[in-house]
Design a protein around this motif. Structure first.
Motif, PDB file in Angstrom:
ATOM      1  N   UNK A 127       0.846  -1.202   0.000  1.00  0.00           N
ATOM      2  CA  UNK A 127       0.000   0.000   0.000  1.00  0.00           C
ATOM      3  C   UNK A 127       0.880   1.249   0.000  1.00  0.00           C
ATOM      4  N   UNK A 128       1.986   1.190   0.729  1.00  0.00           N
ATOM      5  CA  UNK A 128       2.937   2.301   0.733  1.00  0.00           C
ATOM      6  C   UNK A 128       3.582   2.512  -0.626  1.00  0.00           C
ATOM      7  N   UNK A 129       3.876   1.419  -1.335  1.00  0.00           N
ATOM      8  CA  UNK A 129       4.440   1.525  -2.684  1.00  0.00           C
ATOM      9  C   UNK A 129       3.454   2.242  -3.602  1.00  0.00           C
ATOM     10  N   UNK A 130       2.190   1.849  -3.513  1.00  0.00           N
ATOM     11  CA  UNK A 130       1.159   2.458  -4.357  1.00  0.00           C
ATOM     12  C   UNK A 130       0.964   3.927  -3.998  1.00  0.00           C
ATOM     13  N   UNK A 131       0.945   4.236  -2.708  1.00  0.00           N
ATOM     14  CA  UNK A 131       0.770   5.629  -2.290  1.00  0.00           C
ATOM     15  C   UNK A 131       1.939   6.487  -2.760  1.00  0.00           C
ATOM     16  N   UNK A 132       3.157   5.969  -2.646  1.00  0.00           N
ATOM     17  CA  UNK A 132       4.314   6.725  -3.110  1.00  0.00           C
ATOM     18  C   UNK A 132       4.207   7.077  -4.574  1.00  0.00           C
ATOM     19  N   UNK A 133       3.753   6.111  -5.384  1.00  0.00           N
ATOM     20  CA  UNK A 133       3.594   6.361  -6.816  1.00  0.00           C
ATOM     21  C   UNK A 133       2.534   7.432  -7.061  1.00  0.00           C
ATOM     22  N   UNK A 134       1.423   7.339  -6.352  1.00  0.00           N
ATOM     23  CA  UNK A 134       0.330   8.304  -6.544  1.00  0.00           C
ATOM     24  C   UNK A 134       0.713   9.705  -6.058  1.00  0.00           C
ATOM     25  N   UNK A 135       1.634   9.766  -5.080  1.00  0.00           N
ATOM     26  CA  UNK A 135       2.047  11.071  -4.560  1.00  0.00           C
ATOM     27  C   UNK A 135       3.254  11.638  -5.315  1.00  0.00           C
ATOM     28  N   UNK A 136       3.659  10.973  -6.370  1.00  0.00           N
ATOM     29  CA  UNK A 136       4.672  11.542  -7.243  1.00  0.00           C
ATOM     30  C   UNK A 136       6.108  11.168  -6.942  1.00  0.00           C
ATOM     31  N   UNK A 137       6.324  10.106  -6.140  1.00  0.00           N
ATOM     32  CA  UNK A 137       7.693   9.643  -5.906  1.00  0.00           C
ATOM     33  C   UNK A 137       8.229   9.098  -7.222  1.00  0.00           C
ATOM     34  N   UNK A 138       9.347   9.640  -7.688  1.00  0.00           N
ATOM     35  CA  UNK A 138       9.832   9.315  -9.029  1.00  0.00           C
ATOM     36  C   UNK A 138      10.512   7.955  -9.099  1.00  0.00           C
ATOM     37  N   UNK A 139      11.244   7.553  -8.038  1.00  0.00           N
ATOM     38  CA  UNK A 139      11.983   6.294  -8.116  1.00  0.00           C
ATOM     39  C   UNK A 139      11.115   5.108  -7.697  1.00  0.00           C
ATOM     40  N   UNK A 140      11.492   3.931  -8.155  1.00  0.00           N
ATOM     41  CA  UNK A 140      10.741   2.720  -7.870  1.00  0.00           C
ATOM     42  C   UNK A 140      10.897   2.320  -6.401  1.00  0.00           C
ATOM     43  N   UNK A 141       9.791   1.909  -5.790  1.00  0.00           N
ATOM     44  CA  UNK A 141       9.800   1.422  -4.417  1.00  0.00           C
ATOM     45  C   UNK A 141       9.582  -0.088  -4.411  1.00  0.00           C
ATOM     46  N   UNK A 142      10.194  -0.768  -3.418  1.00  0.00           N
ATOM     47  CA  UNK A 142      10.153  -2.226  -3.367  1.00  0.00           C
ATOM     48  C   UNK A 142       9.717  -2.714  -1.990  1.00  0.00           C
ATOM     49  N   UNK A 143       9.289  -3.971  -1.954  1.00  0.00           N
ATOM     50  CA  UNK A 143       8.863  -4.625  -0.713  1.00  0.00           C
ATOM     51  C   UNK A 143       9.581  -5.956  -0.565  1.00  0.00           C
ATOM     52  N   UNK A 144       9.994  -6.271   0.674  1.00  0.00           N
ATOM     53  CA  UNK A 144      10.642  -7.545   0.968  1.00  0.00           C
ATOM     54  C   UNK A 144      10.223  -7.981   2.373  1.00  0.00           C
ATOM     55  N   UNK A 145       9.652  -9.168   2.486  1.00  0.00           N
ATOM     56  CA  UNK A 145       9.226  -9.631   3.806  1.00  0.00           C
ATOM     57  C   UNK A 145       9.904 -10.943   4.173  1.00  0.00           C
ATOM     58  N   UNK A 146       9.989 -11.166   5.503  1.00  0.00           N
ATOM     59  CA  UNK A 146      10.527 -12.406   6.047  1.00  0.00           C
ATOM     60  C   UNK A 146       9.372 -13.216   6.618  1.00  0.00           C
ATOM     61  N   UNK A 147       9.551 -14.528   6.773  1.00  0.00           N
ATOM     62  CA  UNK A 147       8.452 -15.351   7.294  1.00  0.00           C
ATOM     63  C   UNK A 147       8.196 -15.083   8.772  1.00  0.00           C
ATOM     64  N   UNK A 148       6.965 -15.316   9.200  1.00  0.00           N
ATOM     65  CA  UNK A 148       6.638 -15.313  10.619  1.00  0.00           C
ATOM     66  C   UNK A 148       6.908 -16.731  11.117  1.00  0.00           C
ATOM     67  N   UNK A 149       7.891 -16.871  11.983  1.00  0.00           N
ATOM     68  CA  UNK A 149       8.379 -18.195  12.331  1.00  0.00           C
ATOM     69  C   UNK A 149       7.562 -18.878  13.424  1.00  0.00           C
ATOM     70  N   UNK A 150       7.439 -20.169  13.249  1.00  0.00           N
ATOM     71  CA  UNK A 150       6.961 -21.038  14.326  1.00  0.00           C
ATOM     72  C   UNK A 150       8.022 -22.110  14.534  1.00  0.00           C
TER      73      UNK A 150
END
Length: 419
Positions: A209-232
Motif C-alpha cells: 500500500x505504501x508503494x502504491x501511495x508513493x507512486x500516486x504522490x509523485x515519488x519518481x523512483x521505484x519502491x520495493x517490498x521484501x518480507x521475512x516469514x513469521x516463524x513457528x
C-alpha cells in the motif's frame, strides 16, 4: 534456489530470510550497486523488542554488512499512538506519550549491537515517524494523502478482513494505521531516497500500500517490498513465546542467562534453521553443527545459545551464560551467574510464603500454577523437591553463599539473595 548477483539477496536466500519480494531482480540490481536505502519500522508498544523482531533486525544487519546500502531503523513514536491491527484479535491498549517515549529510548539500545550508525553513505540512521506524523493537520492529510487510498482495497487487507470476518471490533483509529504506515514509506522516500521497506510477512499489505501511495504522490523512483516469514517452531508453537511470557531482547526485561536458556532449549529439528537465521556463523560451520545427531545435538544447541546471546548481549555475557549453565547442570554447582532476586533479611526472619516467592522470581505466573507444579514434583528449593504448598522460606534456607536457590524443572533457576 535462485542465484542472485548481490551478496545481500544470496545470503538472505541461503539463510532462509525471504518470504515475499515485489521485484527480486530490481532489488538485486540496487543491492549489487550498494544503492538500497532500506527501512524497517518498530512500534514502541513495550520497553523492549522481542525475538520476533530479530529476523528483520538481522536483515538490516546483512544489508549493511554486505555493502548493499543504507539501513534505517524507524521508531514508531507516531504510529504507536494508533496501534497496528495486523495479527491482532483486539484493539491495542492506548499508551501515554510519556510511556511511548520511554519505551522508544529503551528499544533503541539494541540496534547498536547489529548496526553501525553515523553520517556516512552506508551508515545506519535511526529516525522517529513522530517527526512528520505528530504535526499533521487532519484536514490537509485527508485531502493530500487520504484521497489516494482506496477503502475497497483497505477492507481487503488481511489485517482488516480477518477482524471483520470474525465479527471482532476494528476501531476507526486502527483502520487508519495502514494509511499512516504507507505515508511513512512515501515520506522516507521523499526525504531520504528510501526505496525498500522490509518487515514480517504480516506487513505485506501495508508495505505494498505504501508503494502504491508513493507512486500516486509523485515519488519518481521505484519502491520495493521484501518480507521475512513469521516463524513457528518445528512443533508449531509461536516463535518467541514461553510459559512466562515473551523472550525480550533488553536485559532489563530478560537476563542474558535466561535468554541463553531459551536458545539452549531449541527443538532438535529447529537447530539448523535457527543457526542460519539468528547467528552470523559461516554456513559451512552451520552445516557441520546441524549434522550432529543423537546426544551431540546438545553441543550444537549450546553453540546456538552462545552465539545468539553474544549478538544481543555481547560476547562476554554470552560465554558467561554458557559457563553458568555448565556449572549449574554439569557440575551441580551453585553458579553466581544465575538470575537473582533480592529479598529482605527481615522478611526471612518471620518467614515468607514459598508459593509467592516462586511467582515473584518469575518462575511461575501465579500461585495456582505453583501448586500444580508442586503436585507434579516440578518445584525445588536448594535442589530439594517441594512437597508442602504451605511451606515458608526462612533464614534457615539460606546457603553459605547467602542465597536460596529456587528451581522449576531441571533448567530454570533463580537465586533469592538476602539483603
Amino acid at each position: 534456489m535462485t542465484n542472485f548477483r548481490s551478496d545481500f539477496l544470496n545470503i538472505l536466500t541461503e539463510r532462509g530470510f525471504i518470504h515475499q519480494c515485489s521485484d527480486e531482480q530490481g532489488v538485486d540490481a540496487l543491492a549489487r550497486e550498494g544503492k538500497l536505502v532500506t527501512y524497517v519500522g518498530y512500534d514502541c508498544t513495550a520497553p523492549s523488542l522481542h525475538i520476533g523482531h530479530l529476523l528483520s533486525i538481522m536483515m538490516l544487519h546483512w544489508l549493511q554488512k554486505t555493502g548493499a546500502g543504507k539501513p534505517i531503523a524507524l521508531m514508531g513514536g507516531g504510529t504507536t499512538r494508533v496501534g497496528d491491527p495486523s495479527g491482532r484479535d483486539e484493539t491495542r491498549r492506548i499508551l501515554t506519550l510519556e510511556t511511548i517515549e520511554d519505551n522508544k529510548n529503551q528499544i533503541k539500545t539494541v540496534f547498536s549491537k547489529f548496526l553501525s550508525f553515523g553520517d556516512g553513505k552506508a551508515d545506519a540512521l535511526m529516525l522517529d515517524n513522530a517527526e512528520w506524523l505528530a504535526s499533521l493537520n487532519y484536514i490537509d492529510f485527508l485531502r493530500d494523502v487520504g484521497r489516494h487510498m482506496s477503502v475497497n482495497r483497505m477492507l481487503s487487507m488481511d489485517s482488516v478482513k480477518l477482524r471483520l470476518d470474525r465479527d471482532q471490533e476494528l476501531s476507526f483509529i486502527e483502520f487508519n494505521y495502514m494509511l499512516l504506515q504507507a505515508f511513512d514509506y512515501a515520506e522516507l522516500a521523499r526525504r531520504y531516497g528510501c526505496n525498500l521497506q522490509m518487515g514480517g510477512s504480516d506487513q505485506w499489505g501495508n508495505i505494498v500500500t505504501g508503494i502504491d501511495l508513493g507512486r500516486r504522490m509523485g515519488i519518481a523512483h521505484q519502491l520495493y517490498a521484501l518480507t521475512c516469514p513469521l516463524l513457528t517452531t518445528a512443533s508449531g508453537a509461536k516463535m518467541g513465546k514461553t510459559a512466562s511470557g515473551a523472550v525480550w531482547l533488553n536485559e532489563a526485561q530478560l537476563s542474558a542467562y535466561d535468554y541463553w536458556q531459551y536458545w539452549r532449549n531449541t527443538e532438535d529439528a529447529d537447530v539448523a534453521r535457527f543457526l542460519k537465521l539468528f547467528t552470523t556463523l559461516p554456513l559451512d560451520e552451520v552445516a557441520k553443527l546441524a549434522g550432529l545427531g543423537g546426544a551431540e545435538i546438545n553441543e550444537a544447541k549450546k553453540v546456538l545459545a552462545t552465539e545468539a546471546t553474544a549478538l544481543v548481549h555481547g560476547r562476554e555475557k554470552g560465554e558467561a551464560a554458557a559457563e553458568t549453565a555448565r556449572t549449574t547442570f554439569e557440575q551441580g554447582g551453585l553458579a553466581a551467574g544465575l538470575p537473582t532476586v533480592e529479598i529482605g533479611r527481615e522478611a526471612l526472619e518471620s518467614g515468607v510464603g514459598l508459593l509467592t516467592q516462586f511467582v515473584e522470581a518469575g518462575l511461575v505466573a501465579s500461585t495456582s500454577e505453583a501448586r500444580r507444579q508442586i503436585k507434579g514434583g516440578g518445584l525445588k528449593v536448594n535442589d530439594k523437591t517441594v512437597t508442602d504448598e504451605k511451606a515458608q522460606l526462612t533464614e534457615t534456607d539460606l546457603t553459605p553463599e547467602g542465597v536460596i536457590k529456587l528451581s522449576l524443572g531441571k533448567k530454570r533457576h533463580v537465586l533469592l539473595k538476602a539483603v
